[in-house]
Design a protein around this motif. Structure first.
Motif, PDB file in Angstrom:
ATOM      1  N   UNK A 175      43.421  31.181  39.706  1.00 19.70           N
ATOM      2  CA  UNK A 175      43.592  31.841  41.017  1.00 19.70           C
ATOM      3  C   UNK A 175      43.130  33.356  40.753  1.00 19.70           C
ATOM      4  N   UNK A 176      43.522  33.902  39.750  1.00 17.67           N
ATOM      5  CA  UNK A 176      43.293  35.333  39.707  1.00 17.67           C
ATOM      6  C   UNK A 176      41.604  35.852  39.416  1.00 17.67           C
ATOM      7  N   UNK A 177      41.013  34.844  38.781  1.00 20.02           N
ATOM      8  CA  UNK A 177      39.896  34.694  38.449  1.00 20.02           C
ATOM      9  C   UNK A 177      38.851  34.733  40.225  1.00 20.02           C
ATOM     10  N   UNK A 210      28.101  44.808  41.779  1.00 21.93           N
ATOM     11  CA  UNK A 210      29.450  44.476  41.528  1.00 21.93           C
ATOM     12  C   UNK A 210      29.853  43.124  41.185  1.00 21.93           C
ATOM     13  N   UNK A 211      29.218  42.318  41.795  1.00 21.92           N
ATOM     14  CA  UNK A 211      29.478  40.930  41.338  1.00 21.92           C
ATOM     15  C   UNK A 211      29.333  40.544  39.945  1.00 21.92           C
ATOM     16  N   UNK A 212      27.975  41.136  39.595  1.00 16.34           N
ATOM     17  CA  UNK A 212      27.222  40.847  38.298  1.00 16.34           C
ATOM     18  C   UNK A 212      28.288  41.491  37.336  1.00 16.34           C
ATOM     19  N   UNK A 213      28.754  42.580  37.441  1.00 18.34           N
ATOM     20  CA  UNK A 213      29.750  43.342  36.799  1.00 18.34           C
ATOM     21  C   UNK A 213      30.694  42.682  36.410  1.00 18.34           C
ATOM     22  N   UNK A 214      31.512  42.246  37.691  1.00 19.21           N
ATOM     23  CA  UNK A 214      32.650  41.164  37.616  1.00 19.21           C
ATOM     24  C   UNK A 214      32.284  39.954  36.883  1.00 19.21           C
ATOM     25  N   UNK A 215      31.335  39.428  36.839  1.00 20.80           N
ATOM     26  CA  UNK A 215      31.102  38.088  36.178  1.00 20.80           C
ATOM     27  C   UNK A 215      31.244  38.424  34.594  1.00 20.80           C
ATOM     28  N   UNK A 486      37.687  33.097  30.764  1.00 24.19           N
ATOM     29  CA  UNK A 486      39.144  33.293  30.677  1.00 24.19           C
ATOM     30  C   UNK A 486      40.186  31.976  30.792  1.00 24.19           C
ATOM     31  N   UNK A 487      40.043  31.343  31.820  1.00 23.05           N
ATOM     32  CA  UNK A 487      40.935  30.260  31.803  1.00 23.05           C
ATOM     33  C   UNK A 487      40.816  29.355  30.879  1.00 23.05           C
ATOM     34  N   UNK A 488      39.468  29.052  30.395  1.00 26.29           N
ATOM     35  CA  UNK A 488      39.276  28.022  29.191  1.00 26.29           C
ATOM     36  C   UNK A 488      39.876  28.703  27.886  1.00 26.29           C
ATOM     37  N   UNK A 489      39.586  30.079  28.066  1.00 23.14           N
ATOM     38  CA  UNK A 489      40.094  30.715  26.691  1.00 23.14           C
ATOM     39  C   UNK A 489      41.688  30.383  26.464  1.00 23.14           C
ATOM     40  N   UNK A 490      42.566  30.697  27.682  1.00 20.13           N
ATOM     41  CA  UNK A 490      43.893  30.581  27.543  1.00 20.13           C
ATOM     42  C   UNK A 490      43.951  29.041  26.966  1.00 20.13           C
ATOM     43  N   UNK A 491      43.416  28.050  27.369  1.00 21.16           N
ATOM     44  CA  UNK A 491      43.622  26.627  27.125  1.00 21.16           C
ATOM     45  C   UNK A 491      43.308  26.372  25.649  1.00 21.16           C
ATOM     46  N   UNK A 492      42.177  27.117  25.118  1.00 25.58           N
ATOM     47  CA  UNK A 492      41.778  26.904  23.504  1.00 25.58           C
ATOM     48  C   UNK A 492      42.761  27.489  22.937  1.00 25.58           C
TER      49      UNK A 492
END
Ligand code: ADP
Ligand code: MG
Length: 612
Positions: A175-177, A210-215, A486-492
Motif C-alpha cells: 500500500x505504501x508503494x 519524478x516517477x522514474x526517480x521514484x521507481x 521492497x515488498x518482496x524484499x520483506x518477504x524474502x
C-alpha cells in the motif's frame, strides 16, 4: 406482541462498516495515507510496529483540522470532500465516503493530534472502540498525526485472523508503494520496528521524471535501464508512465501498476490490453512490467462500486482498451527501432563520475541475437539429471513392496493397478515423445511422466533437507547481487531461514539488496536470481490460494523449477535412476501439485482393446 426492530448502536454499526473498510493493518495505512494526500501534505511519515498489530502512525504536514472538524471527523459519513450526490461524479480526492476514521476508531485505540497553520494550538483527541475518551489542546506542528494502537483489540476473530508478521508487513509495504508511486512529488518515509526502510525524497522535473526517480528509489538502480516511456493523449484518455523492457519481464506478477486519476486500480481487462501489446516480445509465461497513469474525466468512471476502491468501471471501456494498447505498442516500437537509445535516464541516480574522468553517456548493451522465443532444448550428457549416481535397478522391487506394505502410497497404487505387480523379466525402458518413460512390468506397462516424477523426487528431497537442515549447497563462483522490490524484499528476509535451509546461501544486504553466494546442489548456476524470483512469486500465490506451509511452498517451487522438463531426452540410466527414486518416495503416485506421476496399463486392458 411488542415491536422488535431496533436501530443498531453507532459503535456496532461502525464495527460492521470497519469489517468492510479495514480488513488488515494495510487497509488502515491506505486510508490514513490517502487522507494525508487529500490534506495536501508534501511530506508523509509512516511508522509501524509489529507489522501494524501494535502501532501504525501516520504523520503529515497537511492542512490539519479545526477543533470542531477534528471532533466531527470520527463520525460516520463525516467528510469534507463531497456535499451532494452530484459531487460523487466529479471526484478529485481519494476519500469521499467519510467512513475511514469512524471505522478505524471502532476497532482500535486511536490518538489524533492536529493543527491548522493559522491556529496557535492544536487538538488532541483519543478514541477507543468508537468511544470518545478525551479531547485536549496540545502543541503540535501544523498537520496531522494519527496513531492507531492495538488494531482489532476488541475484535479477537479479526486479530487472530491476521497472518504472519512478514505477510502483514508486505501488505503494508504494498500500500505504501502504491501511494508513493502515485505521488512522486511528495516525500515519504517508512519506519518498521525502529529501523528506517525508506526515505523517499520528493522528485524533481516533470511528472514522468519524478516517477522514474521514484521507481528507482523503491525498486533499485537497475530499473533505471529497464524503463521505456509511454505517452499518449486523446480526448477520452491520456496515458503517461513507463513500461518495462520486454527482456526484463518477470515470471511472476507484482510489477504491474495502473493508476487512474492517481488512484491505484486493478483491472484485468486493461492488463490484457498491455500484455497483448507486447505480443510476441515477451518470453513465455512472463508478465510485462508497467507503471501507467491513466487520466480520464472523473464523470466517465464509477469508482463507487467497490468499498476499497481498487476496482472501477469505465463508461467507454473498449476505447480505453484500444488507446492503451496502441500507446504501449507505439512505445515498444520506438524502443525496438532504437534499443540503444537511453530514454532520459535519471542521471542523478548514476554513480558519480570521478572528477577527472570524462563523462560517458550511459548505454544499454543489447544482444542483437537475443531471441526470447528460441526454446532451449537440452540433451542428456550436456546437463545431466541431478540424481545420485547409484542405480540400484531394483525400483520395481520397491514398487512391489509398497503394494505389500501398508504405506502411504498403497491406496493410490491399488486404485492405479488392480493386479499384484511382480518383478519384470527384462530391464527394458524407453522414452516416448521426450515426455514419458515406458517400462514393462509383469502385469502390464508403466507410463511415467518424466517431469512430474522428477518434481516429486526433488520435492521430497528438498523437504527432507529443510527438516534435517542438511541440504547440500553449491557455491557460486561469482556471487550474484539482486535488487528486489521492497515488498518482496520483506518477504524474502522473512523466509531467509527456510530458503537457506534448502541449500541457498542468501544474505540480506540492507533494504532491497540480497547477495546469493550459493544455490542448492543440482540447480543450474546461471539462474539463481530467476529461481528466487519465481519462488517468491509462487510463494505469494500459494500463500493466498493454498495456504501452504512456507517450507512446502518453497520445496514445491524449487522442485518445479529444477525438474527435467518435457522435451528433454533421457538416457536409459537416467530413466532407471528416476524411476528408482520415484518409487522410493513417500507418495510416488502424484506430483506435488496432485497430478498423477505415473499410470499403469494392465495387460488385460490392452488385450481387451485388441478384442482378445
Ligand atoms: P473521507 O476521507 O472519505 O472524507 P475519512 O473518515 O477518511 O473520510 O475522513 C473524514 C474527514 O476528516 C475528511 O473528509 C477530512 O476532512 C478529515 N481528515 C481526515 N484525515 C485528515 C488529515 N490527515 N488531515 C486533514 N484532515 C483530515
Ligand atoms: Mg479518507
Amino acid at each position: 406482541m411488542p415491536d422488535i426492530i431496533r436501530l443498531l448502536p453507532d459503535s456496532v454499526a461502525n464495527q460492521i462498516a470497519a469489517g468492510e473498510v479495514i480488513q488488515r493493518p494495510a487497509s488502515a495505512v491506505k486510508e490514513l495515507m490517502e487522507n494525508s494526500i487529500d490534506a495536501g501534505a508534501t511530506k508523509i511519515q509512516l511508522i509501524v510496529k509489529d507489522a501494524g498489530r501494535t502501532l501504525l502512525q501516520i504523520v503529515d504536514n497537511g492542512k490539519g483540522m479545526s477543533e470542531t472538524d477534528a471532533r466531527i471527523s470520527f463520525e460516520r459519513h463525516a467528510t469534507s470532500k463531497i456535499r451532494n450526490a452530484g459531487d460523487l461524479f466529479d471526484l478529485h480526492t481519494m476519500g469521499f465516503r467519510g467512513e475511514a476514521l469512524a471505522s478505524i476508531a471502532a476497532v482500535a485505540q486511536v490518538e489524533m493530534k492536529t493543527r491548522r497553520e493559522e491556529d496557535s494550538s492544536g487538538t488532541e483527541i483519543r478514541m477507543e472502540g468508537s468511544k470518545f475518551i478525551s479531547q485536549e489542546d496540545c502543541a503540535v506542528p501544523a498537520g496531522t498525526s494519527f496513531s492507531v494502537k492495538n488494531l482489532f483489540y476488541n475484535v479477537p476473530a479479526r486479530r487472530n485472523f491476521l497472518k504472519s508478521e512478514a505477510v502483514e508487513f508486505r501488505h503494508i509495504v504494498e500500500e505504501f508503494e502504491r501511494i508513493a508511486f502515485a505521488h512522486p512529488g511528495t516525500a515519504f518515509s517508512l519506519h518498521h520496528n525502529n529501523s528506517e526502510l525508506f526515505n523517499l525524497l520528493p522528485g524533481h522535473g516533470d511528472f514522468r521524471a519524478q516517477l522514474r526517480q521514484r521507481i528507482v528509489a523503491l525498486y533499485g538502480n537497475p530499473y533505471n535501464q529497464r524503463l521505456v516511456p509511454v505517452e499518449e493523449s486523446t480526448p477520452i484518455l491520456s496515458v503517461s508512465g513507463f513500461i518495462g523492457k520486454p527482456e526484463f519481464a518477470k515470471r511472476s506478477r507484482g510489477e504491474q501498476f495502473f493508476f487512474l486519476n492517481k488512484r491505484f486500480i486493478r483491472n484485468s481487462y486493461l492488463h490484457h490490453a498491455v500484455q497483448s501489446a507486447f505480443e510476441q516480445l515477451l518470453p513465455k509465461d512472463a508478465f510485462a512490467c508497467y507503471f501507467l497513469f491513466l487520466e480520464v474525466d472523473p464523470k466517465s468512471i464509477d469508482v463507487n462500486i467497490h468499498p476499497t476502491k481498487t476496482e472501477v468501471k469505465f463508461e467507454d471501456e473498449r476505447s480505453v482498451y484500444a488507446i492503451l494498447r496502441s500507446a504501449v505498442k507505439r512505445a515498444l516500437g520506438q524502443y525496438n527501432i532504437s534499443p540503444t537509445l537511453d530514454f532520459e535516464q535519471e542521471m542523478s541516480m548514476q554513480v558519480p563520475a570521478k572528477n577527472n574522468a570524462a563523462l560517458v553517456a550511459p548505454t544499454i548493451k543489447v544482444n542483437p541475437g537475443y531471441n526470447p522465443f528460441a526454446e532451449q532444448k537440452k540433451f542428456s550428457g550436456e546437463n545431466p539429471l541431478p540424481v545420485p549416481g547409484k542405480f540400484s535397478g531394483d525400483w520395481q522391487q520397491m514398487f512391489d513392496q509398497r503394494i505389500a506394505k501398508n504405506e502411504p502410497g498403497q491406496k493410490i497404487l491399488h486404485s492405479e493397478m488392480d493386479a499384484p505387480v511382480e518383478h519384470p523379466s527384462s530391464s527394458q525402458i524407453w522414452q516416448l515423445h521426450e515426455r514419458y518413460i515406458l517400462t514393462p512390468i509383469r502385469s502390464g506397462i508403466l507410463v511415467i511422466d518424466q517431469q512430474r516424477a522428477h518434481e516429486r523426487v526433488l520435492y521430497e528431497r528438498f523437504l527432507r533437507a529443510m527438516k534435517n537442515a542438511n541440504s547440500s549447497s553449491q557455491r557460486l563462483l561469482f556471487p550474484e547481487t539482486m535488487e528486489i522490490p521492497a515488498a518482496d524484499a520483506v518477504l524474502i528476509s522473512g523466509l531467509l531461514g527456510e530458503i537457506n535451509s534448502c541449500g541457498f546461501d542468501v544474505q540480506h544486504f540492507g533494504a532491497n539488496t540480497f547477495v546469493v553466494n550459493g544455490i542448492p546442489a543440482g540447480l543450474e548456476e546461471k539462474s539463481a536470481a530467476l529461481v528466487l524470483e519465481k519462488m517468491i512469486g509462487e510463494f505469494r500465490e500459494n500463500e493466498q490460494e493454498l495456504r501452504l506451509h512456507p517450507q512446502e511452498s518453497i520445496a514445491r517451487s524449487l522442485a518445479k523449477q529444477a525438474a527435467v522438463k518435457q522435451g528433454r531426452i533421457l538416457s536409459p540410466e537416467e530413466m532407471r535412476a528416476l524411476a528408482d527414486e520415484l518409487f522410493a518416495c513417500e507418495t510416488p503416485a502424484y506430483a506435488p501439485d496432485g497430478k498423477p506421476a505415473f499410470i499403469n496399463f494392465p495387460i488385460e486392458e490392452i488385450d481387451k482393446r485388441f478384442k482378445r
